[in-house]
Design a protein around this motif. Structure first.
Motif, short mmCIF file in Angstrom:
data_model
loop_
_atom_site.label_atom_id
_atom_site.label_comp_id
_atom_site.label_asym_id
_atom_site.label_seq_id
_atom_site.Cartn_x
_atom_site.Cartn_y
_atom_site.Cartn_z
N THR A 39 0.85 -1.19 0.00
CA THR A 39 0.00 0.00 0.00
C THR A 39 0.88 1.24 0.00
O THR A 39 2.06 1.19 0.35
CB THR A 39 -0.91 0.03 1.25
OG1 THR A 39 -0.11 -0.08 2.43
CG2 THR A 39 -1.93 -1.09 1.21
N ASN A 68 -5.17 2.72 -0.56
CA ASN A 68 -4.46 2.72 -1.85
C ASN A 68 -3.48 1.55 -1.92
O ASN A 68 -2.50 1.49 -1.19
CB ASN A 68 -3.70 4.03 -2.01
CG ASN A 68 -4.64 5.22 -2.07
OD1 ASN A 68 -5.55 5.27 -2.89
ND2 ASN A 68 -4.43 6.18 -1.19
N HIS A 69 -3.79 0.64 -2.82
CA HIS A 69 -3.02 -0.59 -2.98
C HIS A 69 -2.16 -0.50 -4.24
O HIS A 69 -2.49 0.23 -5.18
CB HIS A 69 -3.99 -1.77 -3.09
CG HIS A 69 -3.35 -3.09 -3.35
ND1 HIS A 69 -3.23 -3.62 -4.63
CD2 HIS A 69 -2.78 -3.99 -2.52
CE1 HIS A 69 -2.64 -4.79 -4.56
NE2 HIS A 69 -2.35 -5.05 -3.30
N TYR A 98 -1.17 0.88 -9.56
CA TYR A 98 -1.46 1.44 -8.24
C TYR A 98 -2.78 2.21 -8.25
O TYR A 98 -3.21 2.75 -9.27
CB TYR A 98 -0.33 2.36 -7.78
CG TYR A 98 -0.02 3.51 -8.72
CD1 TYR A 98 -0.62 4.75 -8.55
CD2 TYR A 98 0.85 3.35 -9.79
CE1 TYR A 98 -0.35 5.80 -9.41
CE2 TYR A 98 1.14 4.39 -10.66
CZ TYR A 98 0.54 5.62 -10.46
OH TYR A 98 0.81 6.65 -11.33
N ASP A 99 -3.44 2.22 -7.10
CA ASP A 99 -4.71 2.94 -6.95
C ASP A 99 -4.47 4.44 -6.84
O ASP A 99 -3.50 4.89 -6.22
CB ASP A 99 -5.45 2.49 -5.68
CG ASP A 99 -5.92 1.05 -5.75
OD1 ASP A 99 -6.19 0.58 -6.86
OD2 ASP A 99 -6.01 0.41 -4.68
N LYS A 106 -11.84 6.28 -7.98
CA LYS A 106 -10.59 5.52 -7.85
C LYS A 106 -10.35 4.67 -9.09
O LYS A 106 -11.24 3.96 -9.56
CB LYS A 106 -10.63 4.63 -6.61
CG LYS A 106 -9.36 3.79 -6.43
CD LYS A 106 -9.39 2.96 -5.18
CE LYS A 106 -9.25 3.82 -3.94
NZ LYS A 106 -9.11 3.00 -2.72
N LYS A 107 -9.14 4.76 -9.61
CA LYS A 107 -8.76 4.00 -10.79
C LYS A 107 -7.35 3.45 -10.63
O LYS A 107 -6.57 3.93 -9.81
CB LYS A 107 -8.81 4.89 -12.04
CG LYS A 107 -10.19 5.41 -12.39
CD LYS A 107 -10.13 6.29 -13.64
CE LYS A 107 -11.50 6.83 -14.00
NZ LYS A 107 -11.46 7.70 -15.20
N LYS A 108 -7.05 2.44 -11.43
CA LYS A 108 -5.69 1.90 -11.48
C LYS A 108 -4.86 2.72 -12.46
O LYS A 108 -5.32 3.08 -13.55
CB LYS A 108 -5.72 0.44 -11.94
CG LYS A 108 -6.28 -0.52 -10.91
CD LYS A 108 -5.33 -0.71 -9.74
CE LYS A 108 -5.83 -1.79 -8.79
NZ LYS A 108 -4.96 -1.94 -7.61
#
Length: 205
Positions: A39, A68-69, A98-99, A106-108
């Motif tokens: 994270t 957030n990962h 990553y987030d 929230k998106k990658k």
């Protein structure tokens, strides 16, 4: 290394997670896959990197508490002998990324370039002199160029502080060697290095 007051680049992003190595899958060039998962947390309004502390992780938690990962993957390759300070370099642009964002926003996201250099792929076990546990990275993505500095910890955990840079900042074109030289000149006192290693002027915004 001054920056425009109040910019989002005053946030230092600290990524913390476990480095996994698949040393059973080595190709003919001595390269093998690695994965880094964990994270990240942002320390906002911190143009002075010396004020950014190490995120606290719960005793029984795998990762630092955060929404957030990240999961990034790459291939570790031995660096040629003439590059004396880093025997492994990894291009960490694989994985889910990553987030970023909150709630429905929230998106990658993924880095276009994320070159990470490690002195060793495993924690050295030496808490007195952690020079061999330092790691350095340079890269860029849709938000700009970044530099990052961190170190390996027990459990093969990597904790790395990332600073985004203005396009006109001279550090945006630095090599890993240049970054390493600048940081070590600040944090090494002749016997041991200062931890966390991002607490230096080189990582100021």
């Amino acid at each position: 290394m001054s920056s425009t007051e109040g910019t989002w680049r005053d946030t230092l992003f600290v990524w913390d997670g476990i480095l996994e190595i698949d040393a059973t899958n080595v190709n003919s060039d001595g390269e093998f896959p690695v994965k880094w998962e964990g994270t990240w947390v942002g320390s906002e309004d911190c143009p002075d990197a010396k004020k950014v502390k190490v995120p606290v992780r719960g005793v029984f938690d795998a990762f630092v508490a955060s929404d957030n990962h990240f999961l990034v993957e790459g291939t570790a390759r031995p660096v040629e002998a003439y590059v004396s300070f880093k025997p492994y370099q990894i291009s960490m642009i694989g994985g889910s990324g990553y987030d970023l964002g909150e709630g429905d926003d929230k998106k990658k996201h993924k880095d276009d370039v994320h070159d990470l250099c490690l002195n060793s792929l495993r924690w050295s076990g030496n808490l007195h002199d952690q020079r061999n546990d330092l790691n350095f990275a340079v890269g860029r993505n849709e938000f700009g160029s970044f530099i990052a500095v961190g170190w390996a910890r027990p459990g093969n955990r990597l904790t790395i502080g990332r600073r985004y840079l203005d396009e006109h900042d001279k550090r945006a074109s630095w090599s890993i060697q240049k970054l390493r030289d600048a940081v070590v000149a600040e944090i090494f006192n002749g016997q041991k290095v200062q931890i966390p290693p991002w607490q230096c002027e080189t990582l100021h915004s």
